[in-house]
Structures are given as C-alpha cells and as structure tokens.
Design an enzyme around this catalytic site. Structure first.
Site, PDB file in Angstrom:
ATOM      1  N   GLY A 165       6.750  -6.304  -0.268  1.00  0.00           N
ATOM      2  CA  GLY A 165       6.021  -6.266   0.996  1.00  0.00           C
ATOM      3  C   GLY A 165       6.916  -6.730   2.132  1.00  0.00           C
ATOM      4  O   GLY A 165       8.142  -6.634   2.052  1.00  0.00           O
ATOM      5  N   SER A 166       6.295  -7.269   3.144  1.00  0.00           N
ATOM      6  CA  SER A 166       7.054  -7.618   4.353  1.00  0.00           C
ATOM      7  C   SER A 166       7.878  -8.895   4.142  1.00  0.00           C
ATOM      8  O   SER A 166       7.535  -9.749   3.319  1.00  0.00           O
ATOM      9  CB  SER A 166       6.084  -7.837   5.516  1.00  0.00           C
ATOM     10  OG  SER A 166       5.214  -8.904   5.214  1.00  0.00           O
ATOM     11  N   GLU A 202      10.996  -8.029  -3.009  1.00  0.00           N
ATOM     12  CA  GLU A 202      11.492  -6.744  -2.513  1.00  0.00           C
ATOM     13  C   GLU A 202      10.877  -6.589  -1.132  1.00  0.00           C
ATOM     14  O   GLU A 202       9.693  -6.289  -1.005  1.00  0.00           O
ATOM     15  CB  GLU A 202      11.069  -5.647  -3.496  1.00  0.00           C
ATOM     16  CG  GLU A 202      12.012  -4.481  -3.503  1.00  0.00           C
ATOM     17  CD  GLU A 202      11.551  -3.436  -2.527  1.00  0.00           C
ATOM     18  OE1 GLU A 202      11.962  -3.547  -1.342  1.00  0.00           O
ATOM     19  OE2 GLU A 202      10.799  -2.558  -2.920  1.00  0.00           O
ATOM     20  N   LEU A 203      11.690  -6.868  -0.096  1.00  0.00           N
ATOM     21  CA  LEU A 203      11.146  -7.059   1.251  1.00  0.00           C
ATOM     22  C   LEU A 203      11.530  -5.914   2.177  1.00  0.00           C
ATOM     23  O   LEU A 203      11.821  -4.822   1.726  1.00  0.00           O
ATOM     24  CB  LEU A 203      11.620  -8.419   1.780  1.00  0.00           C
ATOM     25  CG  LEU A 203      11.354  -9.587   0.823  1.00  0.00           C
ATOM     26  CD1 LEU A 203      11.938 -10.891   1.359  1.00  0.00           C
ATOM     27  CD2 LEU A 203       9.872  -9.733   0.531  1.00  0.00           C
ATOM     28  N   GLU A 238      14.802  -4.436  -9.561  1.00  0.00           N
ATOM     29  CA  GLU A 238      13.741  -3.827 -10.352  1.00  0.00           C
ATOM     30  C   GLU A 238      14.234  -2.511 -10.940  1.00  0.00           C
ATOM     31  O   GLU A 238      15.046  -1.818 -10.341  1.00  0.00           O
ATOM     32  CB  GLU A 238      12.507  -3.584  -9.472  1.00  0.00           C
ATOM     33  CG  GLU A 238      11.927  -4.888  -8.947  1.00  0.00           C
ATOM     34  CD  GLU A 238      10.553  -4.740  -8.323  1.00  0.00           C
ATOM     35  OE1 GLU A 238      10.408  -3.968  -7.355  1.00  0.00           O
ATOM     36  OE2 GLU A 238       9.621  -5.390  -8.815  1.00  0.00           O
ATOM     37  N   LYS A 242      -2.364  -8.826  -7.646  1.00  0.00           N
ATOM     38  CA  LYS A 242      -3.184  -8.635  -6.448  1.00  0.00           C
ATOM     39  C   LYS A 242      -2.626  -7.432  -5.704  1.00  0.00           C
ATOM     40  O   LYS A 242      -1.596  -7.516  -5.049  1.00  0.00           O
ATOM     41  CB  LYS A 242      -3.163  -9.858  -5.530  1.00  0.00           C
ATOM     42  CG  LYS A 242      -4.267  -9.756  -4.480  1.00  0.00           C
ATOM     43  CD  LYS A 242      -3.930 -10.393  -3.148  1.00  0.00           C
ATOM     44  CE  LYS A 242      -3.060  -9.545  -2.280  1.00  0.00           C
ATOM     45  NZ  LYS A 242      -3.648  -8.259  -1.831  1.00  0.00           N
ATOM     46  N   PRO A 243      -3.293  -6.287  -5.816  1.00  0.00           N
ATOM     47  CA  PRO A 243      -2.804  -5.106  -5.102  1.00  0.00           C
ATOM     48  C   PRO A 243      -3.175  -5.191  -3.628  1.00  0.00           C
ATOM     49  O   PRO A 243      -3.980  -6.044  -3.239  1.00  0.00           O
ATOM     50  CB  PRO A 243      -3.562  -3.959  -5.780  1.00  0.00           C
ATOM     51  CG  PRO A 243      -4.858  -4.574  -6.219  1.00  0.00           C
ATOM     52  CD  PRO A 243      -4.545  -6.020  -6.561  1.00  0.00           C
ATOM     53  N   TRP A 269       0.806  -1.228   0.000  1.00  0.00           N
ATOM     54  CA  TRP A 269       0.000   0.000   0.000  1.00  0.00           C
ATOM     55  C   TRP A 269       0.837   1.274   0.000  1.00  0.00           C
ATOM     56  O   TRP A 269       0.302   2.354  -0.182  1.00  0.00           O
ATOM     57  CB  TRP A 269      -0.908   0.007   1.250  1.00  0.00           C
ATOM     58  CG  TRP A 269      -0.134  -0.282   2.508  1.00  0.00           C
ATOM     59  CD1 TRP A 269      -0.003  -1.503   3.116  1.00  0.00           C
ATOM     60  CD2 TRP A 269       0.683   0.620   3.261  1.00  0.00           C
ATOM     61  NE1 TRP A 269       0.836  -1.405   4.200  1.00  0.00           N
ATOM     62  CE2 TRP A 269       1.270  -0.111   4.314  1.00  0.00           C
ATOM     63  CE3 TRP A 269       0.979   1.988   3.151  1.00  0.00           C
ATOM     64  CZ2 TRP A 269       2.136   0.468   5.248  1.00  0.00           C
ATOM     65  CZ3 TRP A 269       1.844   2.566   4.074  1.00  0.00           C
ATOM     66  CH2 TRP A 269       2.408   1.808   5.104  1.00  0.00           C
ATOM     67  N   ASN A 270       2.157   1.183   0.252  1.00  0.00           N
ATOM     68  CA  ASN A 270       2.889   2.454   0.457  1.00  0.00           C
ATOM     69  C   ASN A 270       3.178   3.205  -0.838  1.00  0.00           C
ATOM     70  O   ASN A 270       3.283   4.423  -0.839  1.00  0.00           O
ATOM     71  CB  ASN A 270       4.155   2.241   1.294  1.00  0.00           C
ATOM     72  CG  ASN A 270       5.146   1.310   0.654  1.00  0.00           C
ATOM     73  OD1 ASN A 270       4.815   0.543  -0.253  1.00  0.00           O
ATOM     74  ND2 ASN A 270       6.377   1.355   1.117  1.00  0.00           N
ATOM     75  N   GLU A 274      12.019  -2.313  11.619  1.00  0.00           N
ATOM     76  CA  GLU A 274      11.693  -1.209  10.725  1.00  0.00           C
ATOM     77  C   GLU A 274      10.517  -0.453  11.348  1.00  0.00           C
ATOM     78  O   GLU A 274       9.450  -1.022  11.539  1.00  0.00           O
ATOM     79  CB  GLU A 274      11.301  -1.834   9.383  1.00  0.00           C
ATOM     80  CG  GLU A 274      11.288  -0.913   8.211  1.00  0.00           C
ATOM     81  CD  GLU A 274      10.949  -1.663   6.907  1.00  0.00           C
ATOM     82  OE1 GLU A 274      10.358  -2.766   6.947  1.00  0.00           O
ATOM     83  OE2 GLU A 274      11.285  -1.124   5.849  1.00  0.00           O
ATOM     84  N   CYS A 316      10.284   1.501   2.070  1.00  0.00           N
ATOM     85  CA  CYS A 316      11.208   0.442   2.485  1.00  0.00           C
ATOM     86  C   CYS A 316      12.654   0.922   2.412  1.00  0.00           C
ATOM     87  O   CYS A 316      13.543   0.253   2.934  1.00  0.00           O
ATOM     88  CB  CYS A 316      10.990  -0.819   1.682  1.00  0.00           C
ATOM     89  SG  CYS A 316      10.849  -0.485  -0.053  1.00  0.00           S
TER      90      CYS A 316
HETATM   91  P1  ADP Z   1       2.803  -4.539   4.693  1.00  0.00           P
HETATM   92  O1  ADP Z   1       3.260  -4.818   6.085  1.00  0.00           O
HETATM   93  O2  ADP Z   1       3.631  -3.582   3.952  1.00  0.00           O
HETATM   94  O3  ADP Z   1       1.330  -4.328   4.547  1.00  0.00           O
HETATM   95  P2  ADP Z   1       2.442  -7.191   3.690  1.00  0.00           P
HETATM   96  O4  ADP Z   1       3.550  -8.103   3.335  1.00  0.00           O
HETATM   97  O5  ADP Z   1       1.539  -7.554   4.797  1.00  0.00           O
HETATM   98  O6  ADP Z   1       3.166  -5.820   3.920  1.00  0.00           O
HETATM   99  O7  ADP Z   1       1.534  -6.873   2.439  1.00  0.00           O
HETATM  100  C1  ADP Z   1       2.029  -6.736   1.129  1.00  0.00           C
HETATM  101  C2  ADP Z   1       1.082  -7.418   0.173  1.00  0.00           C
HETATM  102  O8  ADP Z   1       1.062  -8.808   0.485  1.00  0.00           O
HETATM  103  C3  ADP Z   1      -0.344  -6.939   0.236  1.00  0.00           C
HETATM  104  O9  ADP Z   1      -0.881  -6.929  -1.077  1.00  0.00           O
HETATM  105  C4  ADP Z   1      -1.011  -7.990   1.079  1.00  0.00           C
HETATM  106  O10 ADP Z   1      -2.402  -8.116   0.823  1.00  0.00           O
HETATM  107  C5  ADP Z   1      -0.283  -9.229   0.596  1.00  0.00           C
HETATM  108  N1  ADP Z   1      -0.370 -10.388   1.508  1.00  0.00           N
HETATM  109  C6  ADP Z   1      -0.459 -10.409   2.847  1.00  0.00           C
HETATM  110  N2  ADP Z   1      -0.545 -11.670   3.308  1.00  0.00           N
HETATM  111  C7  ADP Z   1      -0.502 -12.480   2.231  1.00  0.00           C
HETATM  112  C8  ADP Z   1      -0.539 -13.912   2.029  1.00  0.00           C
HETATM  113  N3  ADP Z   1      -0.649 -14.759   3.054  1.00  0.00           N
HETATM  114  N4  ADP Z   1      -0.459 -14.371   0.751  1.00  0.00           N
HETATM  115  C9  ADP Z   1      -0.356 -13.527  -0.284  1.00  0.00           C
HETATM  116  N5  ADP Z   1      -0.317 -12.187  -0.156  1.00  0.00           N
HETATM  117  C10 ADP Z   1      -0.386 -11.668   1.075  1.00  0.00           C
END
Ligand code: ADP
Length: 474
Positions: free
Chosen positions: A224-225, A246-247, A454, A171-172, A147-148, A377, A280
């Site tokens: 994401g995370s 990209e974590l 990227e 999948k956003p 989302w950032n 973080e 990030c």
């Molecule tokens: P943040 O802490 O930045 O929100 P996340 O890793 O939780 O990071 O989210 C990044 C993306 O990963 C989002 O699109 C979220 O919906 C998706 N996401 C979260 N959990 C899962 C999962 N179990 N499988 C696939 N995608 C996921």
C-alpha cells in the site's frame, strides 16, 4: 461467489455492522461486508495461532498439494472471479482475468517452493562441533492489502506464508473485499485447515492496530502507500515484528536515442496505462533523449489516442474507471500544475465523459523538473514526457526520488544497458520491456519503496526464520 461475511476460525461470520462496496464504473452498490474491529481481529489471530503448529508439522509435500489444489480451483473459476474483480475494482475484464491467472501462479509456485526450504550444514571451526541451520516458519502473519490488485496481492503473501508453515490473518482493502473473500472460500475448499487463514474486513486503523500490537503476530506483510507502511512499521516496532513492505513507487521510464522507438512506445503504453495507471510499478515519469524527443512524443500521442475508455465489462476497453473521485482529482491537479508551469497537453487532459471516475488517457510534453507530476505518484492514466541530453543526466534524474521500486529503459548499446541497469536505484529494472511482473522473479523496492521481496525463491525466505544448531560431540 460474492460472500458478504468474514471468514474467521473457519466460519463465515458477521457482526451486524456493514460497509457498502460499490462498482467504480457506475457508483452502484454491489454488496456489503462486515465492519469488524479489534475484537474480531484478535479472534482471527488466536485462530491462526492455534491452527499453525499442526500445519507447520505436516510434510511440505502435503502443504504443497493443498496450495496447488487452490491454484487449480482459481483457474477453474477464473471467469467468475474475473467478473467479480472487475465489478469491485473496475479494470477491463481481460486484465482482471490476467490477474486471476497471475494470482493462481503464486499458489502454484510456492506450492513447488514449499518442498525446497533447504537448510545448511556448515563446516565447523573446531573438530568437536557440528553446525547446522534449519528453516522454520516465522509465525502468524498479518497481511494488509490494497485495492489495485485485489487477487494477486493476496496470493503473493498467502502462498509463501502457507508454504512456509505459517498461519495468516488478512485485512483486504475495504474497497475490494469480495475477491479476498472468494479466495478464502477457495482456500477452504482446497483443504487449508480451519482457522489457518482468516479474512477480516472493517475499520482499517482499528484492525491494523490489533494486527501490529498483538504479540501472537510475528510478521506484518503490507502492500500500500508509504504513509501507511511507515505507520505500521512504527506500530510494529513496539513488539519488533518482522516486516515486508511493498510501498509506493515513482517509476522512471527512459528512452535513449539508440532505442527501437516503436518498441519503446509499445512498452510505455503497457507500463503506463495498465489498470488505468493504477499499479505501483506503472511508469510515472518519462525521460526521452533530445534527438528522438519529438518523434517519440508523436508516436506516443498517437498510440494513447487510440486507447478506448469505458466500463471494464465492455468489449475492447483498454482503460476502466479510477478507483474513486479523489483519484480523478489528483490526475487533474498534476495536469493543471504542469500546464501552469509550461507543459503542454498533447492528447487527453480532462475527465472522460463515461462517468465521474473516468479520465481520458493523457500525454504531456515539455515537462520539467519541479512539476508535481514528477515528484508524486499520479496513479492514473497520465504520461509526462521530459527531454534530456546525456546518459548520466538521465540516470541522475531517474534517481532523484525517495522511491525505488521499478524503473524501465529502452536502449540498444550493450555498454549503456549495463551502465544504466547498474546505476539506477530501484529493486526492479525493465530493459527494453514494459512488463516485469512474474511469480518467478523477486519483486520489491529499495529506498522508501519498501522492505523484502515477494515471489521467486527469495520470496519464501521472508516467511522463514533461520535456526542455528550447534552440536558438541564432546
Ligand atoms: P492506497 O492509497 O493504495 O489505498 P493505503 O495504504 O491507504 O493505500 O491502503 C492499503 C491498505 O492499507 C488498505 O487495506 C487499507 O485499508 C489499509 N490501511 C489504511 N490505513 C490503515 C491503518 N491506519 N492501519 C492499517 N491499515 C490501514
């Protein structure tokens, strides 16, 4: 521009189940998107797989022209897209507009790079052989984005995928789906064939399960995370899919005593407080050399105290809301832990009065190893300042993390600049600058910050396979 349906197989569709989306500045519901799952993800994957061969077969110049048309449409609509982005994500409007321009730059850049997926002819080891290398699209790509940066994280994956000849299912984040859906509309208008690019919103775990399990998907590109990245890697291991991850980061920002202090403060503000600290590559921990520590603390605190907090749509605002109240609680937890262990608040230190998701930009001094704020973080507007004595100590402190995405340092001595740049374990090093993101440079991390790069010419390679042809003349 605010589409409340998913884009699957070239059609706008819903399934009658919904997720509400809110404005983080006010908490007001701004719309809804479909709560889709495994079934719809499977349909989107099939559509991408069906559309891909004809797309991959088109001359690179044709794919390039469509990407560049999409870039132009994004720029034409930059103001409206920025308003939508600020409404769902919260960042100040000027930053949102900057993100739209940055997002369009990936479409433009990879439109150019599409034409340069050169192969190789390799001198053969025997007279009767000829050896060639072709580059071909990796296959259907599944992208999962955070989302950032609701626009840029999408085009940074979509543009190289389309340039290479791949199809994509995205999948956003469920927190910021409208920008993603607006990008799907633009891609459609620009001439991306029906079915090639699909956007599915809904249950993350269920959709993620299908994307990582479906054999038609050949690559996962995730931002994401680290925890979710690890889970996706595990799930994708069953069918050995390629991965770009990209974590998380924990970027150090080092200020040496030969630095230009005013420049270092300006860079620190840009690196730390952009997007309210929710990037990030945001500096997460500051190491300042003893001789200039007090002077730096004073200048930094004064600059941070001038930052204006408020709703992203108000003119002159520097710091918008955090994404949710959990994010606010995390900033407070890091401050409380540090203060309990001997740190001092120099400015800020508490939530801001603008609403439940706002936090005052904060500077902490006398921060020491062992405090949570250095280990996790923060993802918020908090700068912890640690004092150090020697160059080697600063490098060791910077590297004392399982992450390695971005790092920054300010110094003038050229020998020191090389030693530190080479010694720091991270994918990106900003030297005398707090801003490093551009579509022309490779963005990515080492250690648990991820896999792959990227942007840049290297970014296309992540979406291409090498095929080695061995021809016998005999
Ligand atoms: P943040 O802490 O930045 O929100 P996340 O890793 O939780 O990071 O989210 C990044 C993306 O990963 C989002 O699109 C979220 O919906 C998706 N996401 C979260 N959990 C899962 C999962 N179990 N499988 C696939 N995608 C996921």
């Amino acid at each position: 521009m605010k589409r409340e349906q998913c884009f699957i197989a070239g059609e706008w569709v819903d399934n009658g189940a919904w997720i509400a989306v809110d404005n983080p500045a006010t908490g007001a519901i701004i719309g809804r998107v479909p709560a889709m799952g495994r079934e719809e993800a499977r349909r989107a994957i099939a559509a991408a797989a069906a559309a891909m061969p004809a797309w991959a077969a088109r001359p690179a110049g044709e794919r390039a022209a469509i990407l560049q048309r999409a870039a132009a449409l994004m720029l034409e609509r930059a103001d409206a897209l920025a308003a939508l982005l600020t409404q769902e994500q919260g960042k100040p409007l000027a930053e949102a507009r900057g993100e739209i321009v940055y997002a369009a730059s990936f479409l433009q850049w990879f439109g150019e790079e599409a034409k340069r997926a050169y192969g190789d002819v390799i001198p053969a080891p025997t007279a009767d052989k000829r050896i060639m290398v072709l580059k071909q699209p990796v296959g259907v790509v599944a992208a999962i984005t955070p989302w950032n940066f609701p626009a840029a994280m999408i085009t940074r994956k979509l543009a190289p995928a389309l340039a290479a000849g791949c199809g994509m299912v995205l999948k956003p984040s469920e927190l910021t789906p409208f920008t993603a859906l607006a990008i799907a509309e633009i891609a459609d208008e620009a001439g991306v064939p029906k079915g090639l690019f699909n956007v599915v919103t809904g249950d993350a775990a269920e959709i993620g399960g299908e994307l990582t399990g479906n054999p038609l998907v050949r690559k996962i590109s995730f931002t994401g995370s680290t925890a979710v990245g690890r889970l996706l890697m595990e799930q994708a291991s069953r069918s050995i899919k390629k991965l770009s991850l990209e974590l998380g980061g924990n970027a150090p920002f080092i200020v040496f005593d030969d630095a230009d202090l005013d420049a270092a403060v300006a860079g620190a503000i840009q690196s730390k407080y952009r997007n309210a600290g929710q990037t990030c590559v945001c500096a997460n921990r500051f190491y300042v050399q003893a001789g200039i520590y007090d002077a730096f603390v004073g200048k930094m605190a004064a600059a941070v105290a001038r930052l204006r907090v408020g709703e992203g749509t108000s003119p002159g605002v520097d710091i918008g809301p955090l994404i949710d109240e959990r994010a606010v609680a995390k900033v407070q937890r890091h401050i409380d832990d540090a203060v309990a262990k001997g740190a001092q608040v120099v400015t800020g230190g508490s939530p801001a009065p603008d609403g439940p998701r706002f936090f005052a930009p904060t500077v902490l001094r006398d921060v020491r190893p062992g405090m949570q704020v250095l280990e996790e973080e923060t993802f918020g507007p908090l700068a912890p300042l640690v004092k150090f004595d020697e160059e080697g100590e600063a490098i060791a402190l910077a590297n004392d993390s399982e992450f390695g995405l971005a790092a920054y340092f300010y110094a003038r001595d050229i020998g020191r600049i090389w030693r530190v740049a080479e010694g720091i374990e991270s994918g990106i090093v900003g030297i005398n600058t707090g801003i490093i993101s551009t579509e022309v440079a490779p963005f990515g991390g080492v250690k648990q910050s991820g896999l792959g790069r990227e942007g840049s010419r290297y970014g296309l390679d992540d979406y291409l396979e090498l095929k080695y042809l061995c021809l016998s003349l005999a």
